[in-house]
Scaffold this motif. Structure first.
Motif, PDB file in Angstrom:
ATOM      1  N   GLU A 175       0.715  -1.313   0.197  1.00  0.00           N
ATOM      2  CA  GLU A 175      -0.047   0.012  -0.001  1.00  0.00           C
ATOM      3  C   GLU A 175       0.766   1.283  -0.207  1.00  0.00           C
ATOM      4  O   GLU A 175       0.563   2.322  -0.672  1.00  0.00           O
ATOM      5  CB  GLU A 175      -1.095  -0.063   1.278  1.00  0.00           C
ATOM      6  CG  GLU A 175      -2.166  -0.944   1.264  1.00  0.00           C
ATOM      7  CD  GLU A 175      -2.646  -1.140   2.633  1.00  0.00           C
ATOM      8  OE1 GLU A 175      -2.279  -0.153   3.335  1.00  0.00           O
ATOM      9  OE2 GLU A 175      -3.540  -2.150   2.607  1.00  0.00           O
ATOM     10  N   PHE A 217      -7.875  -6.457  -7.592  1.00  0.00           N
ATOM     11  CA  PHE A 217      -7.409  -5.074  -7.266  1.00  0.00           C
ATOM     12  C   PHE A 217      -8.558  -4.080  -7.089  1.00  0.00           C
ATOM     13  O   PHE A 217      -8.713  -3.334  -5.849  1.00  0.00           O
ATOM     14  CB  PHE A 217      -6.970  -4.515  -8.613  1.00  0.00           C
ATOM     15  CG  PHE A 217      -5.952  -3.495  -8.447  1.00  0.00           C
ATOM     16  CD1 PHE A 217      -5.468  -2.973  -7.229  1.00  0.00           C
ATOM     17  CD2 PHE A 217      -5.536  -2.798  -9.772  1.00  0.00           C
ATOM     18  CE1 PHE A 217      -4.579  -1.884  -6.974  1.00  0.00           C
ATOM     19  CE2 PHE A 217      -4.491  -2.032  -9.463  1.00  0.00           C
ATOM     20  CZ  PHE A 217      -3.974  -1.270  -8.286  1.00  0.00           C
ATOM     21  N   PHE A 267      -8.117  -0.585  -4.848  1.00  0.00           N
ATOM     22  CA  PHE A 267      -7.162  -0.152  -5.650  1.00  0.00           C
ATOM     23  C   PHE A 267      -5.926   0.454  -4.977  1.00  0.00           C
ATOM     24  O   PHE A 267      -5.213   1.345  -5.167  1.00  0.00           O
ATOM     25  CB  PHE A 267      -7.382   0.906  -6.788  1.00  0.00           C
ATOM     26  CG  PHE A 267      -8.666   0.504  -7.684  1.00  0.00           C
ATOM     27  CD1 PHE A 267      -8.270  -0.302  -8.775  1.00  0.00           C
ATOM     28  CD2 PHE A 267      -9.801   0.536  -7.376  1.00  0.00           C
ATOM     29  CE1 PHE A 267      -9.241  -0.815  -9.321  1.00  0.00           C
ATOM     30  CE2 PHE A 267     -10.747   0.245  -8.282  1.00  0.00           C
ATOM     31  CZ  PHE A 267     -10.583  -0.455  -9.326  1.00  0.00           C
ATOM     32  N   ARG A 268      -5.746  -0.278  -3.585  1.00  0.00           N
ATOM     33  CA  ARG A 268      -4.794   0.352  -2.644  1.00  0.00           C
ATOM     34  C   ARG A 268      -3.486  -0.419  -2.941  1.00  0.00           C
ATOM     35  O   ARG A 268      -2.274   0.224  -2.717  1.00  0.00           O
ATOM     36  CB  ARG A 268      -5.090   0.326  -1.267  1.00  0.00           C
ATOM     37  CG  ARG A 268      -6.231   0.836  -0.632  1.00  0.00           C
ATOM     38  CD  ARG A 268      -6.333   1.174   0.684  1.00  0.00           C
ATOM     39  NE  ARG A 268      -6.355  -0.113   1.311  1.00  0.00           N
ATOM     40  CZ  ARG A 268      -7.248  -1.054   1.392  1.00  0.00           C
ATOM     41  NH1 ARG A 268      -8.446  -0.883   1.220  1.00  0.00           N
ATOM     42  NH2 ARG A 268      -7.014  -2.277   2.182  1.00  0.00           N
ATOM     43  N   ARG A 269      -3.314  -1.495  -3.333  1.00  0.00           N
ATOM     44  CA  ARG A 269      -2.030  -2.344  -2.986  1.00  0.00           C
ATOM     45  C   ARG A 269      -1.343  -2.646  -4.282  1.00  0.00           C
ATOM     46  O   ARG A 269      -0.068  -2.554  -4.468  1.00  0.00           O
ATOM     47  CB  ARG A 269      -2.452  -3.810  -2.653  1.00  0.00           C
ATOM     48  CG  ARG A 269      -3.065  -3.452  -1.354  1.00  0.00           C
ATOM     49  CD  ARG A 269      -3.365  -4.820  -0.459  1.00  0.00           C
ATOM     50  NE  ARG A 269      -3.771  -4.887   0.845  1.00  0.00           N
ATOM     51  CZ  ARG A 269      -4.670  -5.667   1.548  1.00  0.00           C
ATOM     52  NH1 ARG A 269      -5.043  -6.816   0.820  1.00  0.00           N
ATOM     53  NH2 ARG A 269      -5.086  -5.586   2.619  1.00  0.00           N
ATOM     54  N   GLY A 270      -1.934  -2.942  -5.508  1.00  0.00           N
ATOM     55  CA  GLY A 270      -1.053  -2.981  -6.464  1.00  0.00           C
ATOM     56  C   GLY A 270      -0.302  -4.181  -6.891  1.00  0.00           C
ATOM     57  O   GLY A 270      -0.585  -5.370  -6.017  1.00  0.00           O
ATOM     58  N   LYS A 305      -3.788   1.862 -10.239  1.00  0.00           N
ATOM     59  CA  LYS A 305      -3.848   2.196  -8.633  1.00  0.00           C
ATOM     60  C   LYS A 305      -3.796   3.852  -8.448  1.00  0.00           C
ATOM     61  O   LYS A 305      -4.422   4.284  -7.714  1.00  0.00           O
ATOM     62  CB  LYS A 305      -2.416   1.831  -7.776  1.00  0.00           C
ATOM     63  CG  LYS A 305      -2.333   2.068  -6.540  1.00  0.00           C
ATOM     64  CD  LYS A 305      -0.927   1.470  -5.961  1.00  0.00           C
ATOM     65  CE  LYS A 305      -0.771   1.953  -4.581  1.00  0.00           C
ATOM     66  NZ  LYS A 305       0.464   1.303  -3.932  1.00  0.00           N
ATOM     67  N   GLN A 311      -7.231   4.484  -9.597  1.00  0.00           N
ATOM     68  CA  GLN A 311      -8.173   3.738  -8.562  1.00  0.00           C
ATOM     69  C   GLN A 311      -9.364   3.171  -9.584  1.00  0.00           C
ATOM     70  O   GLN A 311     -10.565   3.327  -9.496  1.00  0.00           O
ATOM     71  CB  GLN A 311      -8.915   4.712  -7.704  1.00  0.00           C
ATOM     72  CG  GLN A 311      -7.871   5.007  -6.736  1.00  0.00           C
ATOM     73  CD  GLN A 311      -8.728   5.694  -5.414  1.00  0.00           C
ATOM     74  OE1 GLN A 311      -9.673   6.307  -5.527  1.00  0.00           O
ATOM     75  NE2 GLN A 311      -8.044   5.625  -4.250  1.00  0.00           N
TER      76      GLN A 311
END
Length: 233
Positions: free
Chosen positions: A47, A121, A126-129, A199, A202
């Motif tokens: 994150e 995701f 969409f925080r981690r990638g 990411k 988002q």
């Protein structure tokens, strides 16, 4: 259709012996605690990045006393190596689940992996990638040990995708003139960029666009419906 839609989670870490110091926790929970630290560290590093993630943050998220960290890891660097190794094992299991699924033609396996990645995701908001991509940008020019470890992970992933694409070539689903290893390298280069932008925005749209562009570029004979309206460039 995507066949695997379970909520994304990072797995328990494999046990890797390390030199200990400090008072050990309950022996019956020792490896559970180590795995929990690695899992929480994986989430935070994915994150936010490795350098900005503090040991205290990892301990707080894991609910583990401060004195426990150095029982399992001699340094934050060693902890980072364990996090990367854990992510490698987790991600390669995901890849193998799709790319070695012989119930589907090879290109459909790769397509299923892309589709499931979009779902995972989105479930993480969409925080981690991708941890490997994130740390490659953050640490690749700063630490040779991390750089070598991350490059080796990407090479392993390329080998898996290359094997899938080679099977597609041998089946006649792709032109015989294609070089599967080169295509696999191009896939991961584009994939990392698409995940980074997804990411940032988002949105899963960059991943869908990349999938459409990649499959058109390699000459896939039958394009899935989900790519029909995606731009070719």
């Amino acid at each position: 259709m995507v066949k695997h839609t379970e909520r994304p989670a990072f797995p328990e870490a494999a046990s890797v012996p390390v030199r200990r110091r400090g008072r050990p926790p309950n022996p019956g929970r020792r490896e559970d605690t180590r795995a929990l630290l690695i899992r929480c560290g994986t989430e935070l590093c994915t994150e936010r990045g490795f350098q900005i993630t503090g040991i205290d943050e990892v301990l707080k998220r894991a609910g583990v006393p401060k004195g426990s960290f150095y029982h399992f890891f001699r340094s934050k660097h060693e902890f980072g190596e364990a996090v990367i190794e854990n992510y490698r094992q987790y991600y390669e299991k995901r890849l193998d689940r799709f790319l070695k699924d012989t119930s589907m033609p090879p290109l459909e396996r790769l397509d299923a992996f892309i589709n499931e990645a979009q779902l995972r995701f989105a479930l993480s908001n969409f925080r981690r990638g991708c941890l490997v991509g994130n740390l490659g940008q953050e640490l690749g020019g700063m630490n040779d040990n991390f750089r070598a470890q991350l490059a080796a992970v990407l090479n392993d992933w390329e080998v898996r995708v290359a094997a899938c694409l080679q099977e597609a070539i041998e089946r006649g689903d792709l032109p015989a003139s294609h070089d599967a290893a080169m295509l696999a390298s191009l896939f991961w280069n584009g994939w990392q960029g698409a995940v980074w932008r997804a990411k940032l925005e988002q949105s899963a749209a960059p991943i869908r666009s990349f999938g459409a562009f990649f499959f058109r570029s390699i000459g896939r004979k039958e394009m899935p419906a989900e790519y029909a309206e995606q731009p070719a460039t």
